[in-house]
Structures are given as C-alpha cells and as structure tokens.
Write an enzyme that holds these catalytic residues in place. Structure first.
Site, PDB file in Angstrom:
ATOM      1  N   HIS A 250      11.490 -22.489 -26.883  1.00  0.00           N
ATOM      2  CA  HIS A 250      10.118 -22.940 -26.651  1.00  0.00           C
ATOM      3  C   HIS A 250       9.479 -22.316 -25.411  1.00  0.00           C
ATOM      4  CE1 HIS A 250       9.685 -25.919 -29.860  1.00  0.00           C
ATOM      5  NE2 HIS A 250      10.952 -26.245 -29.638  1.00  0.00           N
TER       6      HIS A 250
ATOM      7  N   HIS B 250      12.835 -31.259 -29.461  1.00  0.00           N
ATOM      8  CA  HIS B 250      14.103 -31.426 -28.755  1.00  0.00           C
ATOM      9  C   HIS B 250      13.883 -32.070 -27.383  1.00  0.00           C
ATOM     10  CE1 HIS B 250      16.148 -29.422 -31.882  1.00  0.00           C
ATOM     11  NE2 HIS B 250      17.144 -28.920 -31.171  1.00  0.00           N
TER      12      HIS B 250
END
EC number: 3.6.1.-
Length: 316
Positions: free
Chosen positions: A278, A194
């Site tokens: 993350h 992303h």
C-alpha cells in the site's frame, strides 16, 4: 483618662489560619483518551511511519518491482524483497486473512478465564463491546447495506474492475466479485484493509485486557465519565462491586497471555504491511478508520451516560 485595652487582638484569640487543602491533580478529559491510552495509540502511527521510511530507504525494498494495481511487490519469490512481501506467506494466510477469528478467539478465552469477568453482567457488557467492534469490521470490510465501506470508497474515488469492460460484465462492485470474475480492482483509493483490521483488533484487545489486568498495578490514572447531570466524575464511582473478586497471583492467566500474543503478532504484521504493501495515504486512511471505531466503542460511552449504561467500560 481611659486605660489602654490590653485584651489580645481578635486575630490572635485562639484562631488558627486554616491550612490550604492540597491541590488535586486535574482530571483527565472524558472526551479524549487517557495519557496511557495516547501512548499505546501513538505506537500505531509510529509503526506505520517507520515501515514507510524503511521501504523508502532500504535499497532492497526500493529496487524490488512493485505492482501499483495490487498495491504490493511482484509476487514471484525470486523478485519479492522478503518472504513477508509475498501474500502467500503463512502469517498472512493463516493469521491476517483470518484475523477477526483470532481476535475473537483470544477475547473469548480471556473473558471466560479471568476472575474479574465471572459475573454475567460483566460478560454481557464485554460481549456488547465485541459486537460493536465486530460491526465496525463487517461494515468496513465485508458488507455495508451492499458492498463494504472499503469497496464503496474505491468506487466513489474512481476505481473499478477491469473485467467490467474487458469481459462485458456489469455490476462488479466489490473486490471479491472482481477477483472471482478474473478481473483486477484498480484505479481508486484503496483503504488498507490490513491496517484497519490489525489496528482495530489489537486496539480492542488492549482496551479489554489492559484495563482489567492493569487497573490495579499498572494504570494509576483514572478514566473520567460525564454523569447524567453533566458532572465529570471518576469512572471508578460506577464500578459494580457485586460478583467481583480480588485478583491474586497470575493476573493475565492463559487467556490474557494468548490475547497479548495476538496483539504482538498483529503489531508485527502491521509493520510488514507498512513496509511492503500500500501507499502511505492508503495506510493512513486504514489507521484513521480503525481509530474512529475504537473511539466510538471506548471513548464515546465516557461522556454519553445512556450509551455507557449499555456497553459499560472495561475493568469497571
């Protein structure tokens, strides 16, 4: 007895000391981004840093259950700390998951509608640059002579698919294949796809739109390039004057405004990724890989004339 010589000194005889030439400001280094580019590029790590600190300091985010295998918060709506922490939020599903399509669509709209890009030559070179960043996106996230770089890095760092052992299946070398087999991709370093996508795509649009639209009014600094003979010159010297028109009125146009909207939404989703998904190291590697792609596309041609002849420079 000799008389004194009354003639004026040679120094005073119709001679003027030449006025010093005004010092020219030092040229920007062709091997590095310009100051304006550095300013915009610095926004990316600042957004990631702010999001990471927010996740650590916010009681709501810190208290929410987190799944380290999927690198996200528990997806139960009652447990997720925010709508944006859920992978099925509309912005993630309709925008980020189809991110390169939106980047490409906005880029095409800008190229086809902006008056400074009417010449076939300018459009071809812009298309080549799009091809380079698209190849970066494909190699990192989709395919690199097999699995993409993200999946290869995950395997090299010790990760894999639990379905390989639990279901007796071998050869599941990508996250997509693992999910299709009902397994989970875990154990290795997962470069944030992303972050990579959002930084690469928005940085690409900023370069393409910014140097075209802002070159006359906003960006007073110049890009420098290395010529074939090694001399460092201003990039404007290579500007082709044929098939160019003066830009009047609304410089952005509808295509440019749409591109700016896509950039803004990309930065917002980058912030959401920084807060809810993350580890900091996975976000950092996603950022660095994206910046490497932008450097190859927009800085490398400035000091390699052979490459610059092929890909050109935005706004030149």
């Amino acid at each position: 007895m000799n008389s004194t010589d009354d003639r004026p000194s040679p120094i005073l005889r119709n001679e003027r000391t030449p006025s010093p030439k005004p010092r020219q400001p030092p040229r920007n280094n062709p091997y590095l981004p310009t100051p304006t580019e550095v300013f915009f590029l610095a926004l990316y790590p600042l957004v990631l840093l702010f999001g990471t600190l927010y996740a650590v300091l916010s009681p709501t985010v810190r208290a929410a259950p987190y799944d380290h295998t999927t690198q996200s918060h528990i997806q139960d709506p009652s447990l997720a700390p925010s709508y944006f922490a859920r992978k099925n939020n509309l912005f993630n599903v309709l925008f980020v998951k189809k991110g390169w399509g939106w980047i490409t669509l906005s880029f095409i709209g800008f190229v086809l509608t902006h008056p400074s890009l009417k010449s076939p030559r300018a459009r071809v070179k812009a298309g080549i640059r799009w091809g380079i960043v698209t190849a970066c996106w494909v190699f990192v996230t989709q395919w690199f002579f097999g699995p993409g770089i993200i999946d290869r890095g995950f395997r090299i760092s010790g990760g894999g698919c639990d379905a390989e052992t639990e279901l007796g299946m071998k050869g599941l070398v990508s996250a997509a294949a693992c999910r299709a087999a009902g397994g989970r991709w875990k154990g290795g370093h997962d470069i944030s796809g992303h972050v990579f996508l959002l930084v690469l795509g928005s940085g690409f649009l900023l370069q393409e739109v910014g140097w075209v639209v802002g070159r006359k009014r906003l960006l007073k600094e110049e890009r420098t390039v290395v010529m074939i003979d090694g001399a460092v010159k201003g990039a404007e010297l290579e500007k082709e004057r044929r098939d160019r028109e003066e830009i009047n009125g609304d410089e952005l146009g509808h295509g440019g405004k749409f591109a700016v909207f896509v950039v803004g939404l990309s930065v917002w989703m980058l912030l959401m990724t920084a807060i809810y998904f993350h580890t900091w190291f996975e976000k950092l590697t996603g950022l660095l890989v994206a910046l490497a792609g932008l450097y190859v596309t927009y800085i490398l041609p400035r000091f390699v004339p052979a490459i610059r002849d092929i890909v050109g420079l935005p706004g030149i």
